[in-house]
Design an enzyme around this catalytic site. Sequence first.
Site, mmCIF file in Angstrom:
data_model
loop_
_atom_site.group_PDB
_atom_site.id
_atom_site.type_symbol
_atom_site.label_atom_id
_atom_site.label_comp_id
_atom_site.label_asym_id
_atom_site.label_seq_id
_atom_site.Cartn_x
_atom_site.Cartn_y
_atom_site.Cartn_z
ATOM 1 N N TYR A 123 0.768 -1.249 0.000
ATOM 2 C CA TYR A 123 0.000 0.000 0.000
ATOM 3 C C TYR A 123 0.799 1.300 0.000
ATOM 4 O O TYR A 123 0.229 2.362 -0.196
ATOM 5 C CB TYR A 123 -0.978 -0.013 1.179
ATOM 6 C CG TYR A 123 -2.057 -1.064 1.004
ATOM 7 C CD1 TYR A 123 -3.138 -0.830 0.166
ATOM 8 C CD2 TYR A 123 -1.965 -2.298 1.635
ATOM 9 C CE1 TYR A 123 -4.119 -1.786 -0.023
ATOM 10 C CE2 TYR A 123 -2.947 -3.268 1.456
ATOM 11 C CZ TYR A 123 -4.017 -3.006 0.617
ATOM 12 O OH TYR A 123 -4.987 -3.961 0.435
ATOM 13 N N PHE A 405 -10.023 -5.306 10.742
ATOM 14 C CA PHE A 405 -11.330 -5.185 10.065
ATOM 15 C C PHE A 405 -11.194 -5.500 8.585
ATOM 16 O O PHE A 405 -10.122 -5.620 8.074
ATOM 17 C CB PHE A 405 -11.908 -3.776 10.279
ATOM 18 C CG PHE A 405 -10.951 -2.637 10.029
ATOM 19 C CD1 PHE A 405 -10.668 -2.203 8.734
ATOM 20 C CD2 PHE A 405 -10.301 -1.999 11.080
ATOM 21 C CE1 PHE A 405 -9.800 -1.145 8.498
ATOM 22 C CE2 PHE A 405 -9.423 -0.947 10.869
ATOM 23 C CZ PHE A 405 -9.170 -0.517 9.569
HETATM 24 C C1 LIG Z 1 -2.351 -7.766 -3.380
HETATM 25 C C2 LIG Z 1 -3.246 -7.873 -4.611
HETATM 26 C C3 LIG Z 1 -4.595 -7.234 -4.283
HETATM 27 C C4 LIG Z 1 -2.569 -7.127 -5.755
HETATM 28 O O1 LIG Z 1 -3.442 -7.025 -6.864
HETATM 29 P P1 LIG Z 1 -2.885 -6.847 -8.362
HETATM 30 O O2 LIG Z 1 -4.070 -6.538 -9.214
HETATM 31 O O3 LIG Z 1 -2.032 -7.972 -8.702
HETATM 32 O O4 LIG Z 1 -1.996 -5.525 -8.217
HETATM 33 P P2 LIG Z 1 -1.608 -4.511 -9.400
HETATM 34 O O5 LIG Z 1 -1.351 -5.315 -10.659
HETATM 35 O O6 LIG Z 1 -2.613 -3.428 -9.520
HETATM 36 O O7 LIG Z 1 -0.271 -3.953 -8.832
HETATM 37 C C5 LIG Z 1 -0.089 -2.615 -8.466
HETATM 38 C C6 LIG Z 1 1.339 -2.483 -7.992
HETATM 39 O O8 LIG Z 1 1.474 -3.142 -6.744
HETATM 40 C C7 LIG Z 1 2.506 -4.123 -6.805
HETATM 41 N N1 LIG Z 1 2.047 -5.243 -5.988
HETATM 42 C C8 LIG Z 1 0.856 -5.813 -6.026
HETATM 43 N N2 LIG Z 1 0.783 -6.789 -5.113
HETATM 44 C C9 LIG Z 1 1.955 -6.820 -4.483
HETATM 45 C C10 LIG Z 1 2.476 -7.611 -3.430
HETATM 46 N N3 LIG Z 1 1.746 -8.589 -2.868
HETATM 47 N N4 LIG Z 1 3.728 -7.373 -3.016
HETATM 48 C C11 LIG Z 1 4.460 -6.393 -3.595
HETATM 49 N N5 LIG Z 1 4.009 -5.602 -4.591
HETATM 50 C C12 LIG Z 1 2.762 -5.822 -5.025
HETATM 51 C C13 LIG Z 1 2.617 -4.458 -8.265
HETATM 52 O O9 LIG Z 1 3.875 -4.988 -8.564
HETATM 53 C C14 LIG Z 1 2.368 -3.124 -8.906
HETATM 54 O O10 LIG Z 1 3.548 -2.349 -8.829
HETATM 55 P P3 LIG Z 1 3.825 -1.080 -9.791
HETATM 56 O O11 LIG Z 1 2.828 -0.047 -9.437
HETATM 57 O O12 LIG Z 1 5.209 -0.701 -9.447
HETATM 58 O O13 LIG Z 1 3.626 -1.604 -11.182
HETATM 59 C C15 LIG Z 1 -3.460 -9.341 -5.053
HETATM 60 O O14 LIG Z 1 -2.230 -9.937 -5.297
HETATM 61 C C16 LIG Z 1 -4.197 -10.164 -3.997
HETATM 62 O O15 LIG Z 1 -5.412 -10.242 -4.041
HETATM 63 N N6 LIG Z 1 -3.448 -10.779 -3.076
HETATM 64 C C17 LIG Z 1 -3.996 -11.677 -2.061
HETATM 65 C C18 LIG Z 1 -4.975 -10.978 -1.130
HETATM 66 C C19 LIG Z 1 -4.367 -9.786 -0.462
HETATM 67 O O16 LIG Z 1 -3.245 -9.813 0.002
HETATM 68 N N7 LIG Z 1 -5.145 -8.687 -0.397
HETATM 69 C C20 LIG Z 1 -4.767 -7.492 0.296
HETATM 70 C C21 LIG Z 1 -5.579 -7.430 1.539
HETATM 71 S S1 LIG Z 1 -5.041 -6.126 2.625
#
Ligand SMILES: CC(C)(COP(=O)(O)OP(=O)(O)OC[C@H]1O[C@@H](n2cnc3c(N)ncnc32)[C@H](O)[C@@H]1OP(=O)(O)O)[C@@H](O)C(=O)NCCC(=O)NCCS
Length: 405
Positions: A123, A405
């Site tokens: 984030y 939450f």
């Molecule tokens: C985390 C999650 C929501 C990311 O979604 P995503 O659609 O793959 O993310 P995006 O493609 O929009 O990535 C946006 C940026 O974040 C980075 N990023 C996304 N997930 C990441 C992670 N887990 N660790 C590190 N970097 C991450 C991407 O590399 C990308 O970087 P950039 O802006 O430099 O290109 C997805 O992997 C997920 O659902 N994970 C499991 C559930 C989870 O952890 N949810 C969060 C709850 S708090």
Amino acid sequence: MSYEVRVCSSAAELREAVRPIWHYFGRSSPTDDQAERLGRILPVERAHGAWEGGRAIGGASALPFVLTVPGGRLRAAGVTAVGVLPTHRRRGVLRMLMRAQLDDCRRRGEPVAYLWATEDTIYGRFGYGIASVSGEIEIARERTAYHADPGGPFDAGLVGVEEAEVLVAPVYERVAAGTPGMFARTPAWWQARVLDDPDWRRAGGGQLQCVVVDLGHGPAAYALYRVNSGTDRGAPTGAIDVVEAMGDSPEATRAIWRYLLDIDWTARVKARLLPVDHPLFLLLAEPRRLRFAVRDGLWVRLVDVGAALSARSYAARDPVVFEVADEFCPWNAGRWRVGEKGAEQTGSEAEIRCDVTALGSVYLGGFTWSQLARALRVEERSPGAVARADGLFRTTIAPWCPEIF
Ligand SMILES: CC(C)(COP(=O)(O)OP(=O)(O)OC[C@H]1O[C@@H](n2cnc3c(N)ncnc32)[C@H](O)[C@@H]1OP(=O)(O)O)[C@@H](O)C(=O)NCCC(=O)NCCS
């Protein structure tokens, strides 16, 4: 492939928009019961989905909270249920969801968004800064003597979780009103979240128990806990798992923890999501035995820097001028004079330069400007400005949020 990101318009859509995160809970979608309870605390229009055809391949929601900040309370988005299906990961879906969600918060006049992060790398790029530290303890029951006066006897009563709300909600509210990081709980939140004890929440442990402590003037402290029993050759090996415990005075806090630490036929007492300045450190004769472990807690994003900074109080008179960079929410970028009257944009020279994540870190009082400077997260442009900023943002209590939450 393009996706449409928009808010939900029905309970059925809300259920669909949270399916991606449920995938990571090991289920393909919420049960009827889970969906019904979620619907009681999350308005459909606060759930964004990333839609492909009629299916959500990603989702992100915001709980409409009233958050305590130093010296006040304000409306804040409690970001939750963020997930993108593994079939669609790393294609920018989260980025689109974060864009839509933060724009929506801004439109609604919510100056702050905050969350618990599953991973600390996700984030920051969207402007969230680590804002609190959360503690976990596991203490052997025989090492829990208090350092000094254990306090006199007190009345403790077990109540069924169905009857608990009326007794414990006022205690929580008194603590929450003065503790940055805590949010006001609605009756729906108590009923659908805190006091709801379905089997799937127990994770193999005991039922949710509720004890209320009265020091003579009505409920002053309470605890929610589970007895996770176990024995080895007749000797207890089980643990008391403290879900939440708090008191509205030092005496009440001392009493509720004495109760928890004295429950017979258990070997250990475990608790997580404790504030880093928990009184147990100073109450116990052997604080080392807490085996206190820390991790990151809340992450805070100032959606509207001016409104957010003006909603909290300050501990000094002398203002400081900050130059804030904010790539994801450029309306916040610029110079801000922050002082006892709040925050306003200014043309004056910057004394401290920082990214918006730094403001998130100091906002609730969980980190100081000096800590950020020592980690090279801020630039001091005028000698002494960091020390003055610390005087301004100083708080007397660490931020605490007792639940994820
Ligand atoms: C985390 C999650 C929501 C990311 O979604 P995503 O659609 O793959 O993310 P995006 O493609 O929009 O990535 C946006 C940026 O974040 C980075 N990023 C996304 N997930 C990441 C992670 N887990 N660790 C590190 N970097 C991450 C991407 O590399 C990308 O970087 P950039 O802006 O430099 O290109 C997805 O992997 C997920 O659902 N994970 C499991 C559930 C989870 O952890 N949810 C969060 C709850 S708090």
